[in-house]
Design an enzyme around this catalytic site. Structure first.
Site, mmCIF file in Angstrom:
data_model
loop_
_atom_site.group_PDB
_atom_site.id
_atom_site.type_symbol
_atom_site.label_atom_id
_atom_site.label_comp_id
_atom_site.label_asym_id
_atom_site.label_seq_id
_atom_site.Cartn_x
_atom_site.Cartn_y
_atom_site.Cartn_z
ATOM 1 N N ASP A 399 2.934 26.359 -127.002
ATOM 2 C CA ASP A 399 2.038 25.719 -126.037
ATOM 3 C C ASP A 399 2.235 26.153 -124.591
ATOM 4 O OD1 ASP A 399 0.483 24.166 -127.808
ATOM 5 O OD2 ASP A 399 2.089 22.697 -127.998
ATOM 6 N N TYR A 487 -2.728 16.914 -128.810
ATOM 7 C CA TYR A 487 -1.398 16.351 -128.638
ATOM 8 C C TYR A 487 -1.109 16.070 -127.178
ATOM 9 C CZ TYR A 487 1.972 15.706 -132.334
ATOM 10 O OH TYR A 487 2.712 15.174 -133.354
#
Lengths: 756, 756
Positions: A399, A487
Site C-alpha cells: 500500500d 481498508y
C-alpha cells in the site's frame, strides 16, 4: 552547486557530502570522521554553509492556493469550525492557508511555493518539454544526515532540494532539483523492474477505463446493473511473470453501488478488467462469475444517516478528554513538536504517511536533549489475500509503494478520529501535473489520558508503612488514518514520558469481499475451500494478512550504535549446586553483520533486541540503549519463492538491521509497483555488511492474520497491534520519578454543554 | 439442611445438588439434564427453593464495624472526600459502611453479618473449641452453577453457604457452613501436599520472628544496622524436597530502611532466616553475605514528598476524562454492573482479587442479553526468579495461592489509580480470627476514553464519494492493584461495546534486588553470571518471569461449548492452478479431549482459538463463538522436572481447556503453599477428559520475561500486556454499527478549577 571547499583543506568527506547519486549514499569515511570529531565537523560545516548559503528568496509573487482552482485532490475539513476553540488555546496556532509557508527546518517538507518552483524548473527541462509526463512524487530531498545533525535552530537553512520521480518517454526518472540554483542536478533512470507509486490520476483514470469497452458495458448490463450504479476500484496487479512486464498494468474490479454507500459489499464477482495505465486501453477482460449473484444492499450501509436508530438504543453519556489549561505540547515552526520531555520533527509524506525525525528525549538529570531516533516511518505494507483463483490471486497489495500511504490519508474527523484537544496538521503534496495541493487535517497530535498508571506502589499491612504513591500516565499521540480504498489503517506514534515510543497500527474500514452462490454454510461441503468466512448471504470475507514494516533509524545518543541480541536461555545447574535444577540466563550477543540480525521471533527461544551505543555507558557501566519490544506478531507463511513473497520478502523476518544507507528507505524497493523483488530489504540484508558500532537502521514488521468474522460486516471494529521502542539502561534511573500525582484542585470543572 | 425433595420425585440430580464434597463437584447427569431441559429444570428448582427457602434473618443486633476496633487489616481511604462529587452524580451511590449490607445475588460475597455469623457458628464447633485455630479463608461457597443460571432478579435468594479453610490441630480443614441452618455441613481435611494461603497474620508474625534469635540480632548489629531500621519480608519457601515437608515454613529476609521509604533497595544480602510459621520458631539462619555492602539510600525514595523538584521541571497541564452528565454505568445491588450493552456481576475475592461472573452482552438485533462468560478471574501467578544461589533459589512465588492476590490489593488512589469518573468498591474479608474487615476502595470501575477509534471509514478521491464516518471508542474498565510486597500488579478487565473483553496486567512497583560488591560493570568479567543487571552501585535487579494464569469459564450462549483450533496453514497450489504458488488456508479442528487443547503458541504454525456453541448457528450458519486472542506472551523455559516448574506446571502451555469442575479453580491447586504440584491444571488436564460440546473452561497464561534495566530503579514504570476474548461470529454483524459519532454540542464545557 554549493561549494564546500572553503579553507583549502580537502578532507575526503567533502568531495562526497553533496554528491548524492551513489547507490550507497554518503561515503563511509565522511561518517566515521563526523562521528569522531563531531564538534569540529559541525563548525566546519556551518562555516561552509554560511559562506555558501544564498539567502532563501521567496518567489516574488505569492501564489494563492485555492482548493477549487488547483487540484481535485485538495481537501478541506468539513468540521473546521469545531476546531477553533481548541486551537485558540494552543500557543502555536495553526495556519490553514499554506501559500505563505516557508521552511524553517532542514527536514521541513516542500512548501507550496517550493513545489511551484519545482514545477516551473521542470517545465523548462529538456525531458518534460519533449513529451507528456506525470510527476509521481515531488518531495524534499533531505540533506545529508550529518548536516542535519549539525544544524541548530537559528542556523541558516540548509540548501533546499526536491526529489522528483516522474514518468516520461515511457520511462521512470529520478531527478534532484536544486531550488537555489533552479537546476536539475541529478537525473537517473532506474534499471530495476517496477514502476513508481501510482498517481491519484492513474488510479482514478483506471476506474473509468473499462467503460470504453463495449464488451465490458455489455456484461455489466447483462448482469442487471445500471452503468450509473457502477463503482470500480483500481487494483495493483503485482508481478507474476512475463505478462506483467514492460508495461504499467492495473486490474479493475467493479461493484454495484445501488441502494448503499457500501458498494464494497456488492461485488460483481469474477469480472476483472486489465488496463494499461499509460494508454488507458483495456487489455483483457476476464468474466467468470456470471453465476454468482450480486449480494443484496440491505444492512450494508454504515453511515449514521442510513441507520434505523431504535429509541431504546442505550446511548453512552458524553465523555471527553479535557484540558482546561490547554494542551501541554507546542508545535514550533509548523513541524517541531515539543511535549513534556520529548522533542521531534513531524511531517506528512505522500508515500510513508507520517515521518518522525530527530526524536530526542530530555535527560531528567542533565536536562540535555538526547538523540533516540533520527527517522522513523512506515516503509511498506504487504497485504496478500489468500485466494489463488482468477479474480483474487493477484491481490497482494503493497500500500505504501503502490498507492501512497500518505496520498490515501484523508482528513481526520475532529472529535471522532482524534479527541477534542487535538492539533491538526495538513499535508502539502504535488499532483501529477506538479501543482501543489493541500490535504487538510491529515495528521493530528493530541495528549491522551485513558486512566492508566505511569507507576505505582502501595505498602501493605505486612510492613505497616502508610505509602500509596501513584502517578497517572499521560501520552502524546501522533495519528494518521489512511483509507486505501476499502481498508482503513490508523497509524499512531505514541510518546510516553518514561521514554517509551509505542507504534500502533489499527485496522478498520471495510473488508474486501468475494461474491458467492452460497447463502448458508449448510450448502458448503466440509472439504470445500471457501478461502474465507461466509459473512452474510452471498458474501465471503477472504482470508488475508497485513504486514506493516517500519524503518527506524535509531541514533541512541549518537549515530554509531550496535544491535545486541540478549538471548534468554535455560541454564541447568550442576549436581549439588542448588536445589533448583534450572534458571534463565541472559547472554548478550552483539551482531557483527546483517545476517546476525535477521530475526525470526521464537516463543521458546526468546531474546531481547537492543540498539545500544557501545561508547556511551551509564554511571555503573551499562551501555545506553533502546530495545524493540515486539507485539502483535504474525509471520508470513507464504512460499519464499511465491512471486508475492519475493516482492514482500521484507516480511521474511520480523526484525532486520542494516547499515545506514540513504537510498535504502523503502523495504519493498523504490519502485514497488509490478516490481520483481530485486530491491527489497531482504536483498540488501543479504550483502551481510558490518553493522557493529555503525550508524544502523532497525526494521520491524507488525503482522496480522485476518480470518474475517461476521462482526467485520459491513464495517470492521478496529483491531490494533503495536510494538514499542523502550529505553533500556538509557536513563540512569526511572525518568518519571519526580512527576507529580494528580490532585483534585488542578482538574477542570465541567458542565454539560446543553446547560451552558 | 435445605430439603430439595418436595414433590415426591427423586431425579438423580437432586441427591447431589447440595452435597458438594465429591472431587468432581456436580454429578454430570445433573448438568446434562439441566442443559437439555433448561426451562423445566429452572421451574422445578425455583419451586423447590421457594418451598425450602427460609427468609434470611439478619442478626438481631447489627454489629458496628469500626476499623479501629476490628481488624488491623481494615483500611480506609485517605482521599474519601475527593470521591464525593463524583459519587453524588452516580445513581448507585456507594455505601461505605457495610454493617447493614445484605446479599442480593446468589454470587454476592459474604457480608459482614454473614462473616460474623460464620464465626459464631464455628466458635461452637468441636474443632475450634478444642485447639487454637486460624481461618485462612472465609468466602461464599457459590451455589451450583445450574442454580445460579436459573436465578433471576426478584427470585428468592439461593441458600447462603460459606466455604472456610482453617488450620487447627496441625491440619488444614475445608468446611462448608450453612448460614440458614447454622451448621457445618461439610468438613474435610485435605490429603494432598501444601498449605492454605497464608493469613496476613502469618506474614506479619513471620517478619518479627527473627528478632527472637540472638544470633540474628547479632549479625544485624555486626553489619552496622540498627535493629530499629530493620524491615523484613515474608518469602514463601516453595518446595524443593523433604526439608520443606510436614511443617509450614517461611523464609524471612531483611532490609535497612534507614534514610529511605524504599527499603527494598537496601537488602541485607545473603541473610535468610527460616521460620516455622506455626511455632514462630527460627529454624535456621543462613548468613552468607557479610562481604556485600548494603546499598546506599541515596536516590531510592520514590515518594513525591521526598523528591527534589527542580523549578525548571516542565509539568503537564491538567488532563482529565470528563463526563458532565455522569458515568453511563450503574451498579445495582452493590455488585451487578450494567454498562452499554454489558451486564456482569463483580466481586472482590481474597484469593483471586476480582471475580467477574455472569458476563452477558446484549444482542443489538434481538435486544436479548446473551451469555458470554460464567466466571473469569486470576487463578494463579507464578513468579520464578532466575538465581540458583542460596538466598535466591527458592523465590518462585505463587502470589494468589500463597499470599492472596485480593488480600494484597490495597485501597486505590483516586485520581491516580483510576480517573475521576471512577466508582470504588470495597472488599469485605475475614481476618484469621474470623472477624470481618473492610478493604476500602479495593476495586474501581470507570469508563475510559483514550481518543481511540471504534471503527472508521473514509472514501478517497478515487471513488469521489464524500464519506467520513468515524466512531469513538469508549470502554468500561474494572481495575484492582495488588501490592504483593515489593511488586504491584494492576489488573484490568476492560469491556468494549463491540463485545470484546480485554484482560490486561500491568506490572509496576519495586524490583526485588540483590546486594552486590560491584559498583561498576567494569569490575565484572565477561563470563560472570550476575543473574541480572547492575542497576545502581551494589544493586542487581535479578532476572525473573511473571506468569498470570486466568480461569475463564466461557458459556457462549449456553454452557455446552466446544474448543476449536482454527489452524492457519500454507497450502501449495498445484501446477497450473494459479500464478500463485501458495496461500493460507484455515482449517477447523474441534478438540475432542483435553490433550487436544494443550496449546503452545507458535508464530510459524499459527491458529485461532475459538470457544463455540456448536448448537447455535448464525443466520448464515456459522457457529457462534468467542476467540481468545493471545498477547504479550512469554513461555516458561524452566526444566519441566525442576520443582518450581512442577508446582507452576500450569504454565507449561499457554492455553488449556478443561471440562467444568467446580473444584478445579486454582491452577496451582487449592493448597499451593509448599505444594509439590500434584493438584495443578497440568495434572487435571492429563486426565484427557472429553471436552467437545461440554461445559468447558478456558485457561490462558500471560507471560513476561523481565530482565531489569536501570529505568526500573528505584520504582518501575508500568509494563503492560493483555489478551482478548473477542466475539467471532457471535453477532450477526458489527454490533456497534448504530453507535452515534461524537458531536460538539454533547461535550462538556470546562474551566480550570483554580479560576472557579
Amino acid at each position: 552547486m554549493v561549494n564546500f571547499f572553503a579553507n583549502g583543506s580537502d578532507p575526503p568527506f567533502h568531495r562526497r557530502a553533496h554528491t548524492i547519486d551513489e547507490e550507497n549514499g554518503l561515503d563511509p569515511s565522511f561518517h566515521r570522521q563526523a562521528h569522531t570529531t563531531d564538534k569540529e565537523v559541525c563548525v566546519v560545516l556551518v562555516l561552509l554553509f554560511t559562506w555558501a548559503h544564498l539567502p532563501y528568496a521567496p518567489p516574488s509573487k505569492a501564489e494563492l492556493l485555492d482548493c477549487t482552482t488547483n487540484s481535485p485532490w485538495c481537501t478541506t475539513s468539513r468540521n473546521r469550525n469545531q476546531l477553533k476553540p481548541n486551537l485558540l488555546r494552543n500557543p502555536t496556532r495553526h495556519h490553514h492557508r499554506h501559500t505563505s509557508d516557508s521552511p524553517h527546518h532542514p527536514l521541513d517538507p516542500l512548501t507550496i511555493q517550493e513545489i511551484n518552483k519545482v514545477r516551473s524548473i521542470l517545465s523548462s527541462h529538456e525531458l518534460f518539454k519533449s513529451s507528456p509526463y506525470a510527476l509521481h512524487s515531488v518531495v524534499l530531498e533531505e540533506p545529508e544526515k550529518p548536516l542535519v545533525l549539525c544544524w541548530k535552530k537559528g542556523d541558516p537553512l540548509l540548501p533546499r532540494k526536491a526529489s522528483v520521480i516522474a514518468r516520461a518517454n515511457g520511462k521512470s526518472h529520478v531527478l534532484t532539483v536544486d531550488l537555489q540554483t533552479s537546476q536539475v542536478i541529478r537525473h537517473a533512470t532506474d534499471s530495476l523492474s517496477g514502476y513508481p507509486t501510482m498517481t491519484i490520476e492513474d488510479m482514478t483514470t483506471a476506474t473509468w477505463a473499462p467503460l470504453a469497452s463495449a464488451k465490458f458495458n455489455r456484461t455489466i448490463i447483462e448482469r442487471g446493473i445500471d452503468l450509473t450504479d457502477l463503482a470500480c476500484l483500481p487494483i495493483s496487479t503485482g508481478w507474476f511473470g512475463k505478462s506483467e512486464e514492460k508495461r504499467r498494468l492495473i486490474k479493475v474490479q467493479c461493484y454495484s453501488m445501488k441502494d448503499t454507500a457500501n458498494f464494497y459489499m456488492r461485488p460483481i464477482e469474477g469480472l476483472t478488467v486489465l488496463v494499461d495505465m499509460d494508454t488507458r486501453a483495456v487489455v483483457e477482460i476476464s468474466d467468470k462469475g456470471r453465476n454468482i449473484p450480486i449480494p443484496k444492499a440491505a444492512n450494508t450501509d454504515y453511515r449514521y444517516s442510513a441507520q434505523n436508530i431504535y429509541p431504546e438504543l442505550k446511548l453512552l453519556n458524553p465523555i471527553s478528554i479535557e484540558q482546561p489549561k490547554g494542551p501541554s505540547f507546542t508545535i514550533e515552526d509548523e513541524h517541531t513538536v515539543k511535549w513534556a520531555n520529548w522533542e521531534f520533527h513531524l511531517k506528512p509524506d505522500p508515500r510513508a504517511g507520517v515521518i518522525i525525525s530527530r526524536a530526542m528525549v530530555r535527560d531528567p538529570d542533565s536536562g540535555e536533549l538526547r538523540n533516540v531516533m533520527y527517522k522513523g516511518f512506515t516503509s511498506e505494507l504487504f497485504v496478500p489475500y489468500m485466494d489463488p483463483t482468477d479474480a483474487w490471486y493477484f491481490k497482494t497489495y503493497m500500500d505504501a509503494g503502490e498507492y501512497g500511504f500518505g496520498l490515501q490519508a484523508m482528513p481526520l474527523d475532529p472529535l471522532n478520529d482524534c479527541p477534542r484537544n487535538a492539533y491538526y496538521m495538513d499535508g502539502v503534496f504535488a499532483a501529477a501535473d506538479g501543482k501543489p495541493y493541500v490535504r487538510s487535517n491529515m495528521v493530528c497530535v493530541f495528549e491522551s489520558y485513558a486512566g492508566d498508571i505511569g507507576w505505582r506502589h502501595s505498602e501493605s499491612p505486612i510492613t505497616g508503612m502508610e505509602i500509596r504513591e501513584v502517578r497517572p500516565k499521560v501520552t502524546l499521540v501522533v495519528r494518521m488514518a489512511a483509507s486505501v480504498a476499502n481498508y482503513d489503517y490508523i497509524m499512531d506514534w505514541e510518546f510516553q514520558t518514561d521514554g517509551l515510543i509505542r507504534i500502533k497500527v489499527g485496522l478498520s474500514g471495510i473488508l474486501m469481499v468475494k461474491g458467492s452462490p452460497y447463502v448458508n454454510m449448510n450448502q458448503v461441503t466440509g472439504q470445500e475451500n471457501l478461502h474465507g468466512t461466509l459473512l452474510s448471504e452471498n458474501v465471503i470475507g477472504v482470508i488475508h494478512d497485513h504486514y506493516v514494516t517500519f524503518c527506524l533509524d535509531m541514533d541512541v545518543d549518537g549515530s554509531d550504535n550496535s544491535f545486541v541480541k540478549v538471548d534468554i536461555q535455560r541454564q541447568q545447574t550442576s549436581p549439588g549446586e542448588s536445589p533448583r535444577r534450572s534458571y534463565l540466563k541472559a547472554t548478550r550477543n552483539v551482531a557483527k553483520t546483517e545476517k546476525d540480525a535477521q530475526i525470526k521471533l521464537k516463543l521458546y527461544d526468546p531474546s531481547e533486541f537492543h540498539v545500544i551505543n557501545p561508547s556511551k555507558l551509564t554511571r555503573v557501566g551499562n551501555p545506553v540503549g533502546y530495545k524493540v519490544v515486539p507485539g502483535g506478531t504474525a509471520a508470513s507463511l507464504l512460499d519464499l519463492d511465491d512471486p508475492p513473497q519475493k516482492r514482500g520478502a521484507f516480511t521474511n523476518n520480523q526484525i532486520w538491521v542494516t547499515p545506514y544507507n540513504r537510498t535504502e528507505q523503502w523495504a519493498g524497493g523504490l519502485f514497488v509497483y509490478q516490481s520483481q523483488g530485486e530491491d527489497t530489504l531482504a536483498v540488501w540484508s543479504e550483502r551481510d555488511r558490518p553493522i557493529e558500532n555503525k550508524d544502523i537502521v532497525l526494521w520491524y514488521t507488525l503482522g496480522f492474520h485476518h480470518v474475517p468474522c461476521q462482526e467485520d460486516f459491513p464495517i470492521m471494529p478496529t483491531v490494533s497491534s503495536s510494538f514499542d521502542l523502550k529505553p533500556v539502561n538509557f536513563f540512569e534511573s526511572n525518568p518519571i520519578l519526580r512527576m507529580p500525582p494528580n490532585v483534585e484542585k488542578d482538574l477542570p470543572i465541567c458542565k454539560p454543554a446543553a446547560s451552558a
